[in-house]
Motif scaffolding. Structure first.
Motif, PDB file in Angstrom:
ATOM      1  N   HIS A   1       0.869  -1.183   0.000  1.00  0.00           N
ATOM      2  CA  HIS A   1       0.000   0.000   0.000  1.00  0.00           C
ATOM      3  C   HIS A   1       0.907   1.234   0.000  1.00  0.00           C
ATOM      4  O   HIS A   1       1.718   1.418   0.909  1.00  0.00           O
ATOM      5  CB  HIS A   1      -0.897   0.025   1.234  1.00  0.00           C
ATOM      6  N   VAL A   2       0.768   2.073  -1.029  1.00  0.00           N
ATOM      7  CA  VAL A   2       1.606   3.274  -1.143  1.00  0.00           C
ATOM      8  C   VAL A   2       0.739   4.503  -0.910  1.00  0.00           C
ATOM      9  O   VAL A   2      -0.316   4.653  -1.531  1.00  0.00           O
ATOM     10  CB  VAL A   2       2.273   3.353  -2.536  1.00  0.00           C
ATOM     11  N   GLN A   3       1.168   5.389   0.005  1.00  0.00           N
ATOM     12  CA  GLN A   3       0.447   6.626   0.304  1.00  0.00           C
ATOM     13  C   GLN A   3       1.040   7.744  -0.549  1.00  0.00           C
ATOM     14  O   GLN A   3       2.200   8.104  -0.413  1.00  0.00           O
ATOM     15  CB  GLN A   3       0.577   6.968   1.791  1.00  0.00           C
ATOM     16  N   MET A   4       0.216   8.296  -1.470  1.00  0.00           N
ATOM     17  CA  MET A   4       0.638   9.433  -2.297  1.00  0.00           C
ATOM     18  C   MET A   4      -0.272  10.599  -1.963  1.00  0.00           C
ATOM     19  O   MET A   4      -1.409  10.673  -2.466  1.00  0.00           O
ATOM     20  CB  MET A   4       0.542   9.081  -3.790  1.00  0.00           C
ATOM     21  N   GLY A   5       0.161  11.479  -1.082  1.00  0.00           N
ATOM     22  CA  GLY A   5      -0.710  12.564  -0.623  1.00  0.00           C
ATOM     23  C   GLY A   5      -1.876  11.985   0.141  1.00  0.00           C
ATOM     24  O   GLY A   5      -1.707  11.229   1.086  1.00  0.00           O
ATOM     25  N   ILE A   6      -3.114  12.309  -0.297  1.00  0.00           N
ATOM     26  CA  ILE A   6      -4.292  11.781   0.388  1.00  0.00           C
ATOM     27  C   ILE A   6      -4.785  10.504  -0.277  1.00  0.00           C
ATOM     28  O   ILE A   6      -5.797   9.937   0.123  1.00  0.00           O
ATOM     29  CB  ILE A   6      -5.443  12.820   0.400  1.00  0.00           C
TER      30      ILE A   6
ATOM     31  N   LYS B   1       0.785   6.204  10.949  1.00  0.00           N
ATOM     32  CA  LYS B   1       0.456   6.477   9.550  1.00  0.00           C
ATOM     33  C   LYS B   1       1.223   7.695   9.051  1.00  0.00           C
ATOM     34  O   LYS B   1       1.640   8.548   9.831  1.00  0.00           O
ATOM     35  CB  LYS B   1      -1.053   6.705   9.385  1.00  0.00           C
ATOM     36  N   SER B   2       1.357   7.782   7.746  1.00  0.00           N
ATOM     37  CA  SER B   2       2.069   8.926   7.155  1.00  0.00           C
ATOM     38  C   SER B   2       1.142  10.104   6.924  1.00  0.00           C
ATOM     39  O   SER B   2       1.503  11.055   6.248  1.00  0.00           O
ATOM     40  CB  SER B   2       2.720   8.509   5.832  1.00  0.00           C
ATOM     41  N   GLU B   3      -0.059  10.031   7.490  1.00  0.00           N
ATOM     42  CA  GLU B   3      -1.006  11.143   7.369  1.00  0.00           C
ATOM     43  C   GLU B   3      -1.829  11.240   8.643  1.00  0.00           C
ATOM     44  O   GLU B   3      -2.037  10.256   9.350  1.00  0.00           O
ATOM     45  CB  GLU B   3      -1.926  10.951   6.165  1.00  0.00           C
ATOM     46  N   LEU B   4      -2.319  12.449   8.934  1.00  0.00           N
ATOM     47  CA  LEU B   4      -3.181  12.691  10.090  1.00  0.00           C
ATOM     48  C   LEU B   4      -4.446  13.383   9.571  1.00  0.00           C
ATOM     49  O   LEU B   4      -4.366  14.436   8.953  1.00  0.00           O
ATOM     50  CB  LEU B   4      -2.468  13.582  11.115  1.00  0.00           C
ATOM     51  N   ASP B   5      -5.603  12.777   9.835  1.00  0.00           N
ATOM     52  CA  ASP B   5      -6.885  13.318   9.357  1.00  0.00           C
ATOM     53  C   ASP B   5      -7.571  14.048  10.510  1.00  0.00           C
ATOM     54  O   ASP B   5      -7.960  13.443  11.515  1.00  0.00           O
ATOM     55  CB  ASP B   5      -7.780  12.184   8.834  1.00  0.00           C
ATOM     56  N   LEU B   6      -7.718  15.384  10.368  1.00  0.00           N
ATOM     57  CA  LEU B   6      -8.319  16.208  11.433  1.00  0.00           C
ATOM     58  C   LEU B   6      -9.763  16.565  11.138  1.00  0.00           C
ATOM     59  O   LEU B   6     -10.402  17.251  11.946  1.00  0.00           O
ATOM     60  CB  LEU B   6      -7.504  17.503  11.601  1.00  0.00           C
ATOM     61  N   ARG B   7     -10.303  16.138  10.024  1.00  0.00           N
ATOM     62  CA  ARG B   7     -11.644  16.563   9.630  1.00  0.00           C
ATOM     63  C   ARG B   7     -12.682  16.103  10.652  1.00  0.00           C
ATOM     64  O   ARG B   7     -12.685  14.954  11.066  1.00  0.00           O
ATOM     65  CB  ARG B   7     -11.991  16.012   8.243  1.00  0.00           C
TER      66      ARG B   7
ATOM     67  N   VAL C   1       5.367  14.108   6.146  1.00  0.00           N
ATOM     68  CA  VAL C   1       4.029  13.612   6.489  1.00  0.00           C
ATOM     69  C   VAL C   1       2.985  14.570   5.920  1.00  0.00           C
ATOM     70  O   VAL C   1       3.311  15.683   5.493  1.00  0.00           O
ATOM     71  CB  VAL C   1       3.846  13.486   8.020  1.00  0.00           C
ATOM     72  N   SER C   2       1.714  14.119   5.947  1.00  0.00           N
ATOM     73  CA  SER C   2       0.603  14.953   5.462  1.00  0.00           C
ATOM     74  C   SER C   2      -0.397  15.168   6.599  1.00  0.00           C
ATOM     75  O   SER C   2      -0.730  14.228   7.334  1.00  0.00           O
ATOM     76  CB  SER C   2      -0.110  14.280   4.284  1.00  0.00           C
ATOM     77  N   ILE C   3      -0.893  16.394   6.723  1.00  0.00           N
ATOM     78  CA  ILE C   3      -1.924  16.712   7.722  1.00  0.00           C
ATOM     79  C   ILE C   3      -3.159  17.164   6.957  1.00  0.00           C
ATOM     80  O   ILE C   3      -3.159  18.219   6.311  1.00  0.00           O
ATOM     81  CB  ILE C   3      -1.444  17.794   8.700  1.00  0.00           C
ATOM     82  N   ILE C   4      -4.221  16.352   7.025  1.00  0.00           N
ATOM     83  CA  ILE C   4      -5.449  16.622   6.267  1.00  0.00           C
ATOM     84  C   ILE C   4      -6.426  17.363   7.179  1.00  0.00           C
ATOM     85  O   ILE C   4      -6.877  16.821   8.188  1.00  0.00           O
ATOM     86  CB  ILE C   4      -6.088  15.313   5.765  1.00  0.00           C
ATOM     87  N   HIS C   5      -6.716  18.622   6.829  1.00  0.00           N
ATOM     88  CA  HIS C   5      -7.608  19.432   7.662  1.00  0.00           C
ATOM     89  C   HIS C   5      -8.851  19.847   6.893  1.00  0.00           C
ATOM     90  O   HIS C   5      -9.771  20.436   7.471  1.00  0.00           O
ATOM     91  CB  HIS C   5      -6.875  20.675   8.174  1.00  0.00           C
ATOM     92  N   GLY C   6      -8.919  19.574   5.603  1.00  0.00           N
ATOM     93  CA  GLY C   6     -10.068  19.985   4.798  1.00  0.00           C
ATOM     94  C   GLY C   6     -10.050  21.483   4.538  1.00  0.00           C
ATOM     95  O   GLY C   6      -9.216  22.234   5.072  1.00  0.00           O
TER      96      GLY C   6
END
Length: 786
Positions: free
Chosen positions: A668-673, A708-714, A740-745
């Motif tokens: 499983h490859v994480q590319m952005g979101i 995880k390589s991302e954090l979802d704050l939504r 890393v990526s931080i997803i805030h919407g």
């Protein structure tokens, strides 16, 4: 409970349901239907209905024809009674119907591998009873007539009956055709009286025929005479018919005895068939009202999404959303009369009773309903003339009874609470009653038009205002339920629309105190804000769906590209192998010819053979520079790839991180979101995070720690989100990530702004930037760590 079922129109709903049964067995089950308070039982009933609906969806219908309630027949046969021919046929038809239904369900489960656990268990309860069915059908036809083949004796007797009947008719018809006799007959026909063949003779010729008079016409002018010449034949015919009757009775008695032997099994079959008929009736009713299975809980939580009252026509009902039992347990619905408040109340109550009866309810998927131990309702004018009770007294008598029994596992419905008395006292009583019910832990929905209750929910924790929307322009209610907004009186607006003088309206406004005016203005502002919020939500939801569709399309395209790439590579490989093989074959052929020439004494040196072979090897197809590059990258990709490694997806040309190793050949490859499943041959290792060395006396989490390589704050609150970001950066550093990526919407932008400010001040953040086109855009922030 009976009163609650009546006022919530449960019996009317059952009448609709009974229209979908296939037999009196199912109809009896509908008549006996009552809500259960046992969650496991309700869950099983709901699953039965779902399985029935599944069968209808896949097959269109279930074979329930020919099934009759033959319990009285079985019981009478069991105590030695003889059944009539048509009753025996009903028994045979029911046995056949049960066996056919059993085969239908078993075939779906065992051969078509359709999951129907409850229906399968029920169908296995049905006994075939084939022998009795066969015996009955061999003796009795579909019209309930005992056939000649029922016994050799019956066949012989009936042959005699037909012979005697033929002789009698022949003699009588010869009399009626005789020219000398025709003038003595009222009509030249042969008829039957008292089971004897006779002819109609005129009164004056009575003595000409002799025999027996069996009847006469109303006028007395015609006598129906059995002539002396056929008396003996008629006697023989009557004796044969008596024998026939006795033989038929013997056959029916024998068949009834066979039914008596299997009476218990037959009665058990009927019980099972009644349940199956009832289940399919529930499924057909669910299809008619567009119902679905709700989730169930025992926590008093209700979430009705697009709920509709099942007794209202589709073109009349307006779907409503109702939530209760979560952040608030009291819902106070205010607003003008005829606005739909009572319909909302009855919808909540009736759907609760339906769900607890195992029926699917007319709501959208993901709706949830509670299994209450008790449901109470005070709805409508229950005024009793005999008891000389006023409307208020009647309601209060019922409320007193409710307050004596209500507890934390109850649902209470109050319609126009406190109505019928002085408004000030009625409102005070209503508030006190609502507080008492709430303090006992019950869920309550109440309607009222008292303005004093409009502010009730603002002063009480666990209470929420609601109203039914009213269109001032059309002067009609829209029947939409607005949660969080109390109802307005709209009296001034309606009066203005109807043409009342503005001077009178202004004068009236002066009579209202400033506090009431402020409340009305506040309600108007709330309505406007809610409408705006709903509009924004619908727009955002539409954008979300569009984005999801776009993402799905992109993933499909990526998959298609990957498959096309593999196809092209495979095709090129096959062509190259084929060309190489052809070159080798040609080489071997030429070398063979050279050796043959050498054997024949021709001058061919060994070095010439070697040179020819070398020349042919050089003729093998060469890889292009691009193919060499891909081959080189593919070889590089076969390095040992681990979780957290930075890689390049060759077919897509994008960088990403290994989020999870699925197998030796897939990751499983994480590319952005976006997270994709990629094969090892399509990956190129770019970088591997350095291992964090453990320090003495301290626990340090390394790459093996699952971060995880991302954090979802939504969906998070601002303060919680900031704490999550700080903790996540520490975890990411310990895990060895350098990006890393931080997803805030996108939203209002407040969460994005807060994240940006925190990252700028953080000592371990090297750089931060907005996500690219394939990384979520402004809804994602990519962070480089030191």
């Amino acid at each position: 409970m009976e009163r609650v079922l009546r006022v919530l129109e449960f019996e009317k709903m059952k009448k609709q349901l009974s229209g979908h049964v296939s037999s009196s067995l199912g109809r009896q089950k509908v008549t006996e239907l009552k809500p259960s308070t046992d969650k496991e039982e309700v869950q099983r009933w709901q699953q039965e209905t779902s399985e029935g609906a599944k069968v209808l969806r896949l097959k269109g219908q279930a074979p329930l024809g020919g099934i009759t309630d033959v319990a009285p027949h079985a019981k009478r046969a069991k105590i030695g009674g003889a059944l009539a021919a048509h009753e025996l046929m009903e028994v045979a038809s029911t046995i056949y119907g049960g066996r056919r239904l059993k085969k239908f369900i078993v075939t779906m489960v065992e051969e078509e591998e359709i999951t129907l656990p409850l229906l399968y268990v029920l169908s296995e309860e049905i006994e075939p009873l084939t022998d009795v069915e066969r015996e009955i059908k061999q003796c009795i036809d579909d019209n309930g007539h005992v056939m000649d083949s029922a016994s050799p004796e019956l066949r012989t007797i009936r042959a005699q009956v037909r012979s005697y009947e033929s002789s009698v008719r022949s003699k009588l018809e010869s009399i009626t055709r005789s020219s000398s006799s025709q003038k003595m007959l009222s009509d030249a026909i042969v008829t039957i009286r008292n089971d004897r063949f006779v002819i109609p003779v005129k009164q004056e010729y009575r003595s000409s025929f002799g025999g027996i008079v069996h009847d006469q016409s109303a006028s007395g002018a015609t006598l129906f005479i059995e002539p002396q010449a056929i008396v003996v034949l008629n006697n023989q015919l009557s004796e044969a018919k008596v024998k026939e009757k006795r033989e038929i009775e013997r056959i029916l008695t024998e068949l009834s005895a066979q039914v008596a032997e299997i009476a218990d099994e037959l009665l058990h079959n009927l019980t099972t068939l009644a349940v199956l008929d009832f289940i399919f009736a529930k499924a057909r009713y669910a299809k008619q009202i567009k119902a679905s299975e709700p989730k169930l809980n025992e926590d008093g939580f209700l979430f009705l999404k697009k709920a509709r009252h099942p007794l209202l026509a589709d073109d009349e009902v307006v779907p409503i959303d109702v939530e209760l039992g979560g952040t608030y347990r009291s819902l106070i619905i205010t607003g003008p009369n005829t606005g739909g408040k009572t319909v909302t109340l009855k919808t909540v109550g009736l759907l609760t009773l339906m769900a607890q009866s195992g029926l699917h309810v007319p709501v959208e998927e993901e709706s949830e309903m509670a299994v209450f131990k008790q449901v109470f309702a005070d709805i409508g004018d229950e005024q009793s003339i005999e008891q000389s009770l006023s409307t208020f007294s009647s309601h209060m008598t019922n409320i007193v009874d409710i307050l004596d029994k209500v507890d934390f596992q109850s649902l209470v419905l109050f319609d126009e609470l406190g109505a019928g008395t002085d408004p000030t006292e009625g409102a005070a009583l209503a508030i006190s009653i609502l507080d008492d019910v709430y303090n006992r832990g019950a869920c309550v929905v109440a309607t009222t038009h008292y303005s004093e209750l409009k502010g009730y929910a603002y002063n009480r924790e666990g209470a929420m205002n609601a109203s039914v929307e009213f269109n001032v322009e059309t002067l009609r209610p829209t029947y939409r339920l607005l949660i969080g907004v109390p109802g307005r009186s709209n009296a001034f607006a309606i009066s203005r629309r109807l043409g009342l003088n503005e001077r009178v309206i202004e004068k009236a406004k002066e009579q209202i105190d400033s506090e009431t005016n402020q409340i009305e203005l506040m309600i108007e502002s709330l309505e406007t804000s809610q409408k705006s919020a709903e509009s924004d939500w619908e727009e955002a939801n539409a954008l979300r769906k569009e984005a999801e569709k776009l993402r799905a399309d992109l993933e499909t395209q990526l998959q298609a590209l990957e498959e096309e790439k593999e196809r092209i590579f495979k095709e090129a490989e096959e062509k190259a192998e084929k060309a190489v093989q052809e070159a080798k074959d040609e080489a071997e052929l030429i070398i063979g010819e050279l050796r043959e020439m050498q054997k024949q004494g021709l001058s061919v040196k060994e070095h010439q053979i070697i040179d020819a072979k070398k020349h042919l090897e050089q003729a093998a197809p060469k890889l292009t520079s691009k193919q060499k590059k891909i081959k080189k990258e593919a070889a590089k990709a076969k390095q040992n790839i681990q979780n957290g490694d930075e890689v390049k997806v060759l077919s897509f040309g994008q960088k990403g991180f290994i989020a999870e190793k699925i197998s030796e050949d897939e990751f499983h490859v994480q590319m952005g979101i976006m997270k994709m499943k990629v094969k090892r041959d399509d990956l190129q290792l770019l970088d591997r995070p350095k291992q964090v060395e453990s320090k003495p006396l301290a626990m340090v989490r390394g790459n093996d720690h699952h971060v995880k390589s991302e954090l979802d704050l939504r969906g998070q609150r601002f303060e919680d989100a900031m704490l999550m970001v700080e903790k996540y950066i520490d975890d990411a550093l310990l895990a060895g990530y350098h990006q890393v990526s931080i997803i805030h919407g996108k939203g209002s932008g407040a969460l994005r702004k807060g994240v940006k400010q925190l990252l700028k001040k953080h000592p371990h953040v090297k750089n931060e930037r907005d996500g690219g086109m394939n990384e979520g855009g402004l809804g994602n922030t990519v962070v480089e760590l030191k």
